[in-house]
Every structure is written in C-alpha cells, then in structure tokens.
Write a protein that holds these residues in place. Structure first.
Motif, PDB file in Angstrom:
ATOM      1  N   ILE A  45       0.852  -1.183   0.000  1.00 40.21           N
ATOM      2  CA  ILE A  45       0.000   0.000   0.000  1.00 40.21           C
ATOM      3  C   ILE A  45       0.887   1.232   0.000  1.00 40.21           C
ATOM      4  CG2 ILE A  45      -1.743   1.312   1.278  1.00 40.21           C
ATOM      5  CD1 ILE A  45      -2.798  -1.339   2.365  1.00 40.21           C
ATOM      6  N   GLN A  46       0.554   2.178  -0.909  1.00 40.63           N
ATOM      7  CA  GLN A  46       1.381   3.379  -1.090  1.00 40.63           C
ATOM      8  C   GLN A  46       0.500   4.622  -1.022  1.00 40.63           C
ATOM      9  OE1 GLN A  46       3.372   3.484  -4.854  1.00 40.63           O
ATOM     10  NE2 GLN A  46       4.636   5.254  -4.349  1.00 40.63           N
ATOM     11  N   ASP A  47       1.013   5.670  -0.403  1.00 43.30           N
ATOM     12  CA  ASP A  47       0.322   6.954  -0.317  1.00 43.30           C
ATOM     13  C   ASP A  47       0.472   7.668  -1.668  1.00 43.30           C
ATOM     14  OD1 ASP A  47      -0.717   9.416   0.213  1.00 43.30           O
ATOM     15  OD2 ASP A  47       0.569   9.870   1.940  1.00 43.30           O
ATOM     16  N   ILE A  48      -0.643   7.943  -2.376  1.00 43.64           N
ATOM     17  CA  ILE A  48      -0.594   8.602  -3.688  1.00 43.64           C
ATOM     18  C   ILE A  48      -1.399   9.898  -3.665  1.00 43.64           C
ATOM     19  CG2 ILE A  48      -0.249   6.446  -4.960  1.00 43.64           C
ATOM     20  CD1 ILE A  48      -3.263   6.615  -5.701  1.00 43.64           C
ATOM     21  N   THR A  49      -1.533  10.494  -2.494  1.00 40.94           N
ATOM     22  CA  THR A  49      -2.333  11.707  -2.375  1.00 40.94           C
ATOM     23  C   THR A  49      -1.799  12.804  -3.281  1.00 40.94           C
ATOM     24  OG1 THR A  49      -2.835  11.128  -0.071  1.00 40.94           O
ATOM     25  CG2 THR A  49      -3.276  13.394  -0.763  1.00 40.94           C
ATOM     26  N   GLU A  50      -0.495  13.084  -3.207  1.00 38.07           N
ATOM     27  CA  GLU A  50       0.097  14.132  -4.039  1.00 38.07           C
ATOM     28  C   GLU A  50       0.036  13.755  -5.514  1.00 38.07           C
ATOM     29  OE1 GLU A  50       0.995  17.095  -3.042  1.00 38.07           O
ATOM     30  OE2 GLU A  50       0.350  16.522  -1.016  1.00 38.07           O
ATOM     31  N   LYS A  51       0.262  12.485  -5.794  1.00 36.78           N
ATOM     32  CA  LYS A  51       0.192  12.014  -7.180  1.00 36.78           C
ATOM     33  C   LYS A  51      -1.220  12.175  -7.733  1.00 36.78           C
ATOM     34  CE  LYS A  51       0.848   7.861  -9.990  1.00 36.78           C
ATOM     35  NZ  LYS A  51       1.151   6.412  -9.986  1.00 36.78           N
TER      36      LYS A  51
ATOM     37  N   THR B 186      -7.739  17.488 -20.930  1.00 38.75           N
ATOM     38  CA  THR B 186      -9.086  17.749 -21.438  1.00 38.75           C
ATOM     39  C   THR B 186      -9.095  19.005 -22.286  1.00 38.75           C
ATOM     40  OG1 THR B 186     -10.049  16.679 -19.503  1.00 38.75           O
ATOM     41  CG2 THR B 186     -11.487  18.106 -20.795  1.00 38.75           C
ATOM     42  N   LEU B 187      -8.367  20.039 -21.785  1.00 36.99           N
ATOM     43  CA  LEU B 187      -8.287  21.285 -22.530  1.00 36.99           C
ATOM     44  C   LEU B 187      -7.594  21.079 -23.876  1.00 36.99           C
ATOM     45  CD1 LEU B 187      -8.653  24.353 -22.685  1.00 36.99           C
ATOM     46  CD2 LEU B 187      -6.465  24.604 -21.480  1.00 36.99           C
ATOM     47  N   SER B 188      -6.446  20.368 -23.865  1.00 36.73           N
ATOM     48  CA  SER B 188      -5.710  20.147 -25.121  1.00 36.73           C
ATOM     49  C   SER B 188      -6.518  19.274 -26.075  1.00 36.73           C
ATOM     50  CB  SER B 188      -4.353  19.510 -24.823  1.00 36.73           C
ATOM     51  OG  SER B 188      -4.524  18.229 -24.238  1.00 36.73           O
ATOM     52  N   ASP B 189      -7.260  18.296 -25.531  1.00 35.69           N
ATOM     53  CA  ASP B 189      -8.095  17.446 -26.400  1.00 35.69           C
ATOM     54  C   ASP B 189      -9.175  18.267 -27.078  1.00 35.69           C
ATOM     55  OD1 ASP B 189      -6.680  15.174 -25.862  1.00 35.69           O
ATOM     56  OD2 ASP B 189      -8.074  14.401 -24.356  1.00 35.69           O
ATOM     57  N   ASN B 190      -9.773  19.199 -26.340  1.00 31.61           N
ATOM     58  CA  ASN B 190     -10.810  20.042 -26.921  1.00 31.61           C
ATOM     59  C   ASN B 190     -10.243  20.920 -28.029  1.00 31.61           C
ATOM     60  OD1 ASN B 190     -12.790  19.010 -25.238  1.00 31.61           O
ATOM     61  ND2 ASN B 190     -12.475  20.566 -23.657  1.00 31.61           N
ATOM     62  N   ILE B 191      -9.025  21.438 -27.784  1.00 31.55           N
ATOM     63  CA  ILE B 191      -8.380  22.284 -28.808  1.00 31.55           C
ATOM     64  C   ILE B 191      -8.077  21.452 -30.051  1.00 31.55           C
ATOM     65  CG2 ILE B 191      -6.313  23.611 -29.347  1.00 31.55           C
ATOM     66  CD1 ILE B 191      -6.245  24.450 -26.380  1.00 31.55           C
ATOM     67  N   ILE B 192      -7.490  20.253 -29.831  1.00 33.75           N
ATOM     68  CA  ILE B 192      -7.109  19.390 -30.956  1.00 33.75           C
ATOM     69  C   ILE B 192      -8.332  18.973 -31.765  1.00 33.75           C
ATOM     70  CG2 ILE B 192      -6.201  17.100 -31.539  1.00 33.75           C
ATOM     71  CD1 ILE B 192      -4.210  17.462 -29.219  1.00 33.75           C
ATOM     72  N   ASN B 193      -9.416  18.605 -31.051  1.00 26.48           N
ATOM     73  CA  ASN B 193     -10.616  18.131 -31.751  1.00 26.48           C
ATOM     74  C   ASN B 193     -11.353  19.248 -32.477  1.00 26.48           C
ATOM     75  OD1 ASN B 193     -10.472  15.365 -31.169  1.00 26.48           O
ATOM     76  ND2 ASN B 193     -11.285  15.711 -29.118  1.00 26.48           N
TER      77      ASN B 193
ATOM     78  N   LYS C  28      -3.423  14.441  -6.825  1.00 23.78           N
ATOM     79  CA  LYS C  28      -3.647  15.849  -7.125  1.00 23.78           C
ATOM     80  C   LYS C  28      -2.994  16.229  -8.451  1.00 23.78           C
ATOM     81  CE  LYS C  28      -3.937  17.353  -2.272  1.00 23.78           C
ATOM     82  NZ  LYS C  28      -3.266  18.153  -1.210  1.00 23.78           N
ATOM     83  N   ALA C  29      -1.758  15.719  -8.659  1.00 24.11           N
ATOM     84  CA  ALA C  29      -1.056  16.022  -9.912  1.00 24.11           C
ATOM     85  C   ALA C  29      -1.796  15.435 -11.109  1.00 24.11           C
ATOM     86  CB  ALA C  29       0.366  15.478  -9.850  1.00 24.11           C
ATOM     87  N   GLU C  30      -2.316  14.218 -10.949  1.00 24.87           N
ATOM     88  CA  GLU C  30      -3.048  13.582 -12.034  1.00 24.87           C
ATOM     89  C   GLU C  30      -4.310  14.354 -12.379  1.00 24.87           C
ATOM     90  OE1 GLU C  30      -3.759   9.635 -10.696  1.00 24.87           O
ATOM     91  OE2 GLU C  30      -1.794   8.860 -11.332  1.00 24.87           O
ATOM     92  N   ARG C  31      -4.960  14.887 -11.333  1.00 25.88           N
ATOM     93  CA  ARG C  31      -6.177  15.664 -11.571  1.00 25.88           C
ATOM     94  C   ARG C  31      -5.841  16.921 -12.359  1.00 25.88           C
ATOM     95  NH1 ARG C  31      -8.477  14.922  -7.025  1.00 25.88           N
ATOM     96  NH2 ARG C  31      -7.441  16.606  -5.907  1.00 25.88           N
ATOM     97  N   ASP C  32      -4.718  17.563 -12.022  1.00 22.72           N
ATOM     98  CA  ASP C  32      -4.295  18.753 -12.766  1.00 22.72           C
ATOM     99  C   ASP C  32      -3.956  18.397 -14.208  1.00 22.72           C
ATOM    100  OD1 ASP C  32      -4.671  20.194 -10.467  1.00 22.72           O
ATOM    101  OD2 ASP C  32      -2.532  20.149  -9.890  1.00 22.72           O
ATOM    102  N   ILE C  33      -3.258  17.273 -14.350  1.00 23.91           N
ATOM    103  CA  ILE C  33      -2.881  16.829 -15.705  1.00 23.91           C
ATOM    104  C   ILE C  33      -4.113  16.496 -16.521  1.00 23.91           C
ATOM    105  CG2 ILE C  33      -1.740  14.970 -16.983  1.00 23.91           C
ATOM    106  CD1 ILE C  33       0.326  14.868 -14.701  1.00 23.91           C
TER     107      ILE C  33
END
Length: 899
Positions: free
Chosen positions: A527-533, A545-552, A535-540
């Motif tokens: 078991i590993q603490d991924i709290t910070e990860k 999502t933004l880049s996908d909308n631009i590309i599409n 948050k980073a994944e949510r930002d990514i």
C-alpha cells in the motif's frame, strides 16, 4: 476312471489287453516303448499352464541336459520357430474345440548347435467328466532325416509335397539357371502367384533387382560346395505391397541320376525381425543419447561394488573419465566427503541387502581435483528374476549451485527486510475477513497511516477496515473478492482516514496466498500513499481535457506519433476521415494510411522531419474503404512524454485538386482545339486558295472566249467545291464549340442506319449495291441523333464509293452488345487499303486514299473520328488491298440498353 480307460474298455485283443496291463503295472515296459518308439513325451496341465512334465529325451533331441533346463512350460517355446509355434497353437485350439480335428504337425526347433531339428508332434486332449480339457498329452518323433531325404527326392514325392506345403516357410527348388522346378503353397500364397505359372520361369522375377547379384554369388558358392547349406538374406517383391525380407538357406544337391544338380531354398520370414532390430537400434541410440545428455549423472555398480556404468554427466560432475573409473571398485576413489562416509555407507548397505528398493541421499562429494560438491543421489535396486539384488543404479544431481543460491537467499532476506522498511509505502499480510486483520505489517505504515505496526497486532489490534473511507469500504471488499475468485492480482485506489483525521488517497496491489490444495491462507500486498500524485493527475487531466478540446476543434486531422510509427494522440477528425476506430488507429502504422506507390515518398518525408525538424507533403489519404482523398500534410519534430515524435495536421485539398485538374483539362482541350484549328486553317486556306485560283483562271479564259459554256460549268463545280469546304469548316467548328450543348437522347441504331440507307437510295440502286444489316432488335444508344446519323452517312457513303467493284457489290452492317459496349461493324469487299503505307494518315485531315475515284477533300474520316470521340466512342479500321475494309465503331456510353 479316466477318459482313455473308458475309450479302451471295449472288446480288444487279449495281447493288447495284456500289454496295456503291463504298461500300467510295470514302468519298465512304458520306458522301453518311450525310449525306442518315440523321441520324447510331454504331459501338460492345462488347468495350471505353467506346469508341464517333459521326457528328458525331448531335451536330448535338442542337445540339452534336461536337469539344467527350467521346468516351466514356456522353456521349450524359446526353441520353436515362431511361425510353427503360431500354427501349433491354432491347431491345438481347433483340436480342443473339435476332437475330430487331428493334431499332427511337423515343427522346427533350434538345436543347441544352431541347426534346425524337424520334429513331428501329435497330441491328444484329456478331458474330465464334464468334457472340459484338463491335460494335453504329446508324443514327438524326430523327422529331420526323413525331411532331408524328402527334400533330396529320395522319399516318396507325395509325402514330401504334403509336408512342404504345410510349412509356413518358403520352400522352392530351381535348376542351375535359377528356373523354378518346385514351390510350396505358402510361397505361392504369400507372393500372390500360381505354382503352374512359376514352373520353368526365372526365380529372379520374385527377387528385388538390388539383391540379384547377392543371390547369384550365393548360388555359385552352393554349386562349388554341394550339400553344404549357405545362408543369404533376400527381399521378395509383393504385388503393390512393397517387399518381404526372408533369410534363405540354399543347398545344391545331386539328383538320383547323379548328373543333374538342383538348388533347394528354404526361406524364413524375418521382415518383422528386421524391423524390430532397426527399432531396437534406434531405441538404443536414443537411450544412449538421453543418458549422455541427461542433466543427471548415471552410476551403476554391482554387488561387488565394481562400477559398470559411468555416464558423460558423471565425468562432468566428478572429473574422473569413464576409462579411469569403469570396472574399478567404487571405494578405490576418494568420492565421498569424509564427514558423510558413515551415512552413505548405511544407505548402500540397505540397498545391497535388498531391504529397500530405492532411496534418496543428500551428501557431499569430492571431485578428482579435490573440490567439494553437493549432490543428491537417487538410488534404485536392480534385481534378477529370482529377486536377488544384482546391482545398484544411481542418478546423481549436482546441487552445489542450488546450495549457493540458498545461502545467497538467506543474505538477500536480510537485505529485503531493510528494503521493505524503506519502501515509499508498507507491506502487509492479512486475513481475508471484513476487518482485514493484519498478521504482518511493515514499519513504514506509520508514515502513511500515522499508526505504528504494533497497533495492528495483539489482543487489541486496530482493524484496518476502520481506516478505509466509509464510502469506499464496499468497493474495496467487492473488488478484492472478485479478484480472488478469478485467482488474479488486485489493484485498488481508495481513500483512508489517517490517525490525524486527514483524508489520503492510497494505491494497493496484492494477491491471495493459497496452500497446495487451493485453500486461501491470507492476502499479501503493498500500500502506497498517492495523495500528491492524485492531485497532480487531476491537474494533468484538466490540462489534457483542454488540449483534447483544442485538438478536436481543428479543421483538419491532427496526429502525433513516435519514431516507431505508433500513434500517441490524434483528433476525432482522423477517425471520421479514415473510417478507422480509435483502437485500430492505435495499432496501425502511419505509412499504412497511404497507397503502395506513395509509401516511399512518405517514408522519406517522415525521416526528413526527424532529421531536419519539419517538412510537408501532398499525398492521397487511403481510407479504410479503399477510397483516396488528396491531403496536404505537415510535420514538426518534438518531444512528447520523453519520446521524439512527429506532430502535424492534414488538410483536405480535394477542391483545390479538382480545380487544378479542371484547369489542366481546359488547357489540354484548348491546346487540342488550337492545334486542330491550325490544321483546319491550313486545309481551308489550301482548298479556298485552290478554288480561288481556279476561278481566276476561268475568268481569264471567259474574257478570251466569252461564248464558251464549258467554262461556266467549271466555275459552277469550283464554286460547289468552295461551298463544300466552307460547310466542312463550319461543321468542324460547330463540333468543337457546341458539341456539349446538343441534347442527347436514346437513338435506335437500326432506325438511324435505315434512314441513312434511304438517303443514299439513288446511289445504291444506280450501282446495284446490296446492303445487308444484322442489328439486334431494340438496340439503342444515348447520343446526339444528328451526330450519330452524320457518322453513319460518312462511313456508308465511303463504303458505297470505295467498297464496291464491278464484281463485288455487297456491304454488311452489324451491331451488337459486346462486354459492356456497343460494337458496330461496316464491312465491304472492295478496293481496300494498304495499312502499312497509310495507317498513320487514316484519320488525319486532308488525307485522300483513292483520289482517282473521288474529288473529296480528305475530311470525311477525320470528321467521323472527332464525332465518335465527342460521344465517348472509338473507331478502328481493318483493311486489305483488293479484299475489302471493315470499319469498327465502339460506343461506351453506360446508358445503352435494349428495350
């Protein structure tokens, strides 16, 4: 009372009765009869087939001492010819089933000296009161000499034939030239021939050609040493079945007249023997190969501790070669480690004494160089038929490396403990219960959970389940249980409430641990603490999502792929345009989206992007449905997630390409028309100038002779020619400029041709011409009626002018469907053309081929060709001088049909 006694109680001669009484009461009488009248008796207990009494004379006949021979019934079978044994078994069974069937057979035995002994055997079944066979009494009489005499022709011929024909061996006789003089039934049956067809023919016909020379050499040896048998192995051919292998014993002997010599051949079928020998050789080779290449060493030693087997692997393990250790006492070598001598000695004693059939020992051994190796010995006892131990065979496995690994593992476990305690998470082992009761949890749990490892063990252990966020507990339980059912690993992401009441995200990976029966013992995982990860994944994710909308939202197709040609990102337009799904695009190579003839260019352009940084190209997009669309592609090199990639967009340039194609077509058409107008202007100027010159000349003549009416007629002809020239030019100009403006309609070909024929009716009747038409009824073509009739007018009038002669006045016109087009043939049998001289000028303006017969201007064929091509057709000519001409028209309009 026995069955035999009942059989002979009937009235008998008194001497016979007296003899029977003597036999019963005086054993010497029975022995006398047995010794002098027979070559042996045997008595077989059918209730216990392994019990059989045999008269010592039976063994004596075969050259053996009866005291030295086994007492069981199978002993004598080893000396019987296999084929005769099979026949004897069958006869005994028949005699048992039907007492009327006699058991009387000549059987071949092998004498101790290797020769063949022929014995006549007769038997009788002894039955109990219920008629069940319980004993078998047999009497033997050696007939080797009689059989030999019979084969030499010195015994009754009929008896000899009877004996020979009953044998399951090949028995043949030939003269010195190898021609058959006798062949027994078995030989004829096996080879599928009739005896009467064989007699007098060469015996080489039944022997494979490869064995002919061997047979001839054996015959020479037999003739050179008569009455001495010579053995040879020959192959006899079978019809459509290959061959049989027989071992022949061939003897040359002199017949009664002492002058002629015959050859006697007795053949024994050894086909199966040869196959078995070959199979045995292969098996022996395979076994030897396995032994030599086995990862286990093989050692065998007898009761005297003499080594009888020492495999190649043993040489590799212990360094002593086979020649060094074989046939020597096993203790002569310092093989056993001093500290293990006592234990290994006890194991060997148990094996040699037969107390155990096998065992396994782990001990240390010395090599030749003195190195200590750890070995496992898999020992097995080998016994004889009497159950006595005759040798010990051991399989030896060198486990020195394994021992080394075990020591290494112990050291690694210490290191592993240190590593576990320093992981960015914690390791656990727990029960599969609702509390997730911990059996072990590493010290690093405190950094993640805030609780020490001791808090989860003992009488007052903290249930791990209480730390899981209430909203996630059911999900964690269900996902783990589902993975355990599938016997798979589980991976989970969920929330926990730490000791300080903060909410954390953790990632867990684990697996169920089972015993050898499949029973679940516990769960083990990390078991590993991924709290910070998290948050980073949510930002990514938001950024993605933004880049996908631009590309599409891009108007064209977007693509991003690495140097291996693997698509990493693309927009929805790429899927829509190509027709491929997202999953298919992820597996396809970019080059495969283009046709073969463009792949080389695309490959070069892509490579240039990765070397120069950017490039562009125009190419046809090959869609999933095989349709092609022209696109303009760009490419820029960059780095995406640590990989060098190509990123670019593609724009559909179909409209631009169509405009360019239209422009090219317009330019081509304009150029063609301009060239034709040049030709027209040349012809027009030439013809008009010629006509004007003629008129000027005639005007001068009129001035000199104003009353001459012939000049006026010539002026009229010249004016008509000038008018015709101007009309031709107008017609060509109208065709060039306005052919696309004419209305097309369905034209009935037969009616159009008939109208043209009527227009030329005065010429046809005047010249007595016959026009035959062969046109399929209802055949139509979607075309311009005036143009179609103009084409027929030119071609039919030409056929009337140049296709008829005083002796040939027939013109044939046919029309039919042919492979998706309409074919029209106009054939005459007139003057014809020399195509070698005029083929290149056929459809050129101003070309005239029969100037003496017509004053035409050479525009007819040219204009006809232009008219046909304007309607999407073609024209060709076949012609032979003085034989005629065939004009072939092909109309390709897709709308032609038959009503």
């Amino acid at each position: 009372m026995s069955t035999i006694e009942q059989k002979y109680r009937k009235k008998q001669h008194y001497l016979k009765k007296e003899l029977y009484h003597l036999i019963k009461s005086d054993e010497s009488i029975f022995d006398f009869i047995q010794e002098n009248a027979l070559d042996g008796l045997w008595y077989w207990d059918l209730m216990h087939p392994q019990h059989q009494w045999m008269d010592p004379k039976c063994w004596k006949t075969l050259g053996y001492d009866s005291d030295a021979m086994p007492r069981d019934a199978s002993a004598w079978m080893n000396f019987v010819n296999p084929e005769d044994l099979k026949l004897a078994t069958e006869n005994a069974q028949k005699h048992d089933e039907n007492p009327a069937h006699p058991y009387d057979q000549i059987i071949r035995y092998q004498h101790k000296n290797g020769s063949t002994v022929w014995i006549r055997c007769r038997c009788i079944v002894i039955r109990d009161h219920e008629g069940k066979a319980i004993r078998l009494l047999g009497a033997q009489h050696e007939v080797t000499k009689e059989t030999g005499d019979a084969t030499s022709g010195r015994q009754d011929h009929e008896i000899m034939l009877s004996i020979l024909n009953k044998q399951s061996v090949f028995i043949i006789k030939t003269d010195l030239h190898g021609n058959y003089t006798f062949a027994n039934d078995y030989f004829c049956q096996q080879l599928g021939v009739r005896r009467e067809e064989l007699i007098g023919k060469s015996s080489l016909e039944q022997i494979l050609p490869q064995d002919h020379q061997k047979y001839r050499e054996t015959v020479k040896q037999c003739i050179a040493r008569q009455n001495i048998p010579h053995a040879v192995i020959l192959r006899n051919s079978l019809p459509e079945q290959g061959s049989l292998t027989y071992e022949y014993v061939i003897s040359a002997f002199t017949k009664e007249d002492k002058e002629t010599v015959e050859l006697l051949s007795v053949g024994y079928n050894i086909t199966e023997k040869k196959k078995n020998e070959q199979a045995l050789r292969v098996a022996h080779q395979r076994l030897t190969s396995h032994l030599n290449n086995s990862p286990l060493g093989i050692v065998e030693y007898n009761k005297a501790l003499i080594v009888t087997k020492w495999s190649k692997r043993c040489q590799e393990i212990f360094e002593w070669s086979e020649s060094e250790i074989l046939n020597n006492h096993i203790t002569a070598f310092n093989l056993i480690y001093k500290g293990d001598l006592k234990a290994t000695g006890k194991i060997a004693e148990e094996l040699l004494a037969g107390k155990v059939n096998g065992n396994i020992s782990y001990n240390r051994n010395y090599t030749k160089s003195g190195k200590v190796v750890h070995c496992v010995w898999y020992n097995s006892v080998i016994k004889n038929e009497s159950g006595e131990v005759i040798s010990i065979m051991s399989l030896v496995q060198d486990i020195s490396q394994q021992k080394h690994y075990e020591q290494t593992i112990i050291k690694s476990q210490l290191k592993l403990t240190n590593v576990i305690n320093n992981l960015p998470g914690f390791v656990y082992r727990c029960k599969n219960d609702r509390h997730w009761t911990m059996e072990y949890i590493s010290k690093a749990c405190k950094e993640v959970l805030g609780f020490a490892s001791k808090d989860f063990t003992g009488d007052h252990a903290l249930p791990y389940n209480e730390l899981i966020h209430p909203d996630d507990r059911a999900m964690v339980w269900n996902d783990i249980q589902e993975a355990l059912k599938r016997k798979q690993q589980y991976q989970l992401t969920y929330r926990i409430i730490a000791k300080d009441k903060t909410e954390k995200w953790v990632w867990e990976k684990g697996i169920g641990i089972e015993d050898n029966k499949g029973n679940l013992l516990a769960l083990e995982g990390f078991i590993q603490d991924i709290t910070e990860k998290r948050k980073a994944e949510r930002d990514i994710l938001l950024e993605k999502t933004l880049s996908d909308n631009i590309i599409n939202s891009l108007p064209g197709v977007f693509y991003l792929y690495n140097t291996k040609g693997q698509f990493l990102r693309w927009n929805k337009n790429l899927e829509t345009v190509t027709g491929y799904s997202g999953e298919e695009i992820s597996k396809i190579h970019p080059i495969d989206l283009f046709d073969e003839d463009e792949k080389e260019l695309l490959t070069m352009k892509i490579a240039n992007v990765f070397t120069a940084g950017e490039d562009y190209v125009e190419a046809n997009f090959l869609l999933k449905n095989k349709q092609k669309i022209p696109y303009y592609f760009t490419g820029i090199a960059g780095v995406y997630k640590g990989e060098t990639c190509l990123m670019g967009v593609g724009m559909d340039i179909s409209d631009r390409v169509r405009a360019e194609e239209s422009l090219k077509q317009l330019l081509f058409t304009t150029t063609e028309q301009n060239n034709r107008l040049k030709d027209y202007s040349y012809i027009t100027s030439h013809n008009i100038r010629s006509s004007v010159s003629t008129l000027m000349g005639l005007m001068q003549l009129i001035e000199q002779e104003p009353e001459n009416k012939d000049y006026l007629q010539l002026i009229q002809v010249t004016i008509e020619k000038l008018d015709k020239t101007i009309r031709n030019i107008n017609e060509l100009l109208n065709l060039e400029n306005s052919s696309h403006l004419h209305q097309k309609t369905d034209c009935n070909l037969s009616e159009a041709i008939q109208r043209v024929i009527k227009l030329n009716d005065h010429l046809i009747k005047e010249n007595h011409i016959e026009i035959r038409t062969h046109i399929k009824e209802g055949l139509t073509h979607h075309s311009i009626p005036s143009v179609l009739e103009s084409i027929f007018q030119h071609l039919i009038s030409n056929a009337i002018k140049y296709g008829t002669t005083p002796s040939s006045k027939t013109i044939e016109i046919s029309a039919k469907e042919e492979s998706g087009k309409i074919a029209i043939y106009i054939q005459d049998y007139g003057l014809g053309l020399d195509l070698k001289q005029c083929e290149t000028k056929l459809f050129k303006p101003g070309s005239r081929f029969h100037p003496s017969l017509s004053d035409g201007q050479g525009m007819g064929l040219y204009m006809t060709k232009r008219q046909i091509e304007s309607m999407g057709g073609s024209i060709s000519i076949e012609s032979t001088v003085n034989q005629g001409t065939t004009i072939k028209l092909y109309l390709y309009d897709e709308t032609h049909r038959i009503h």
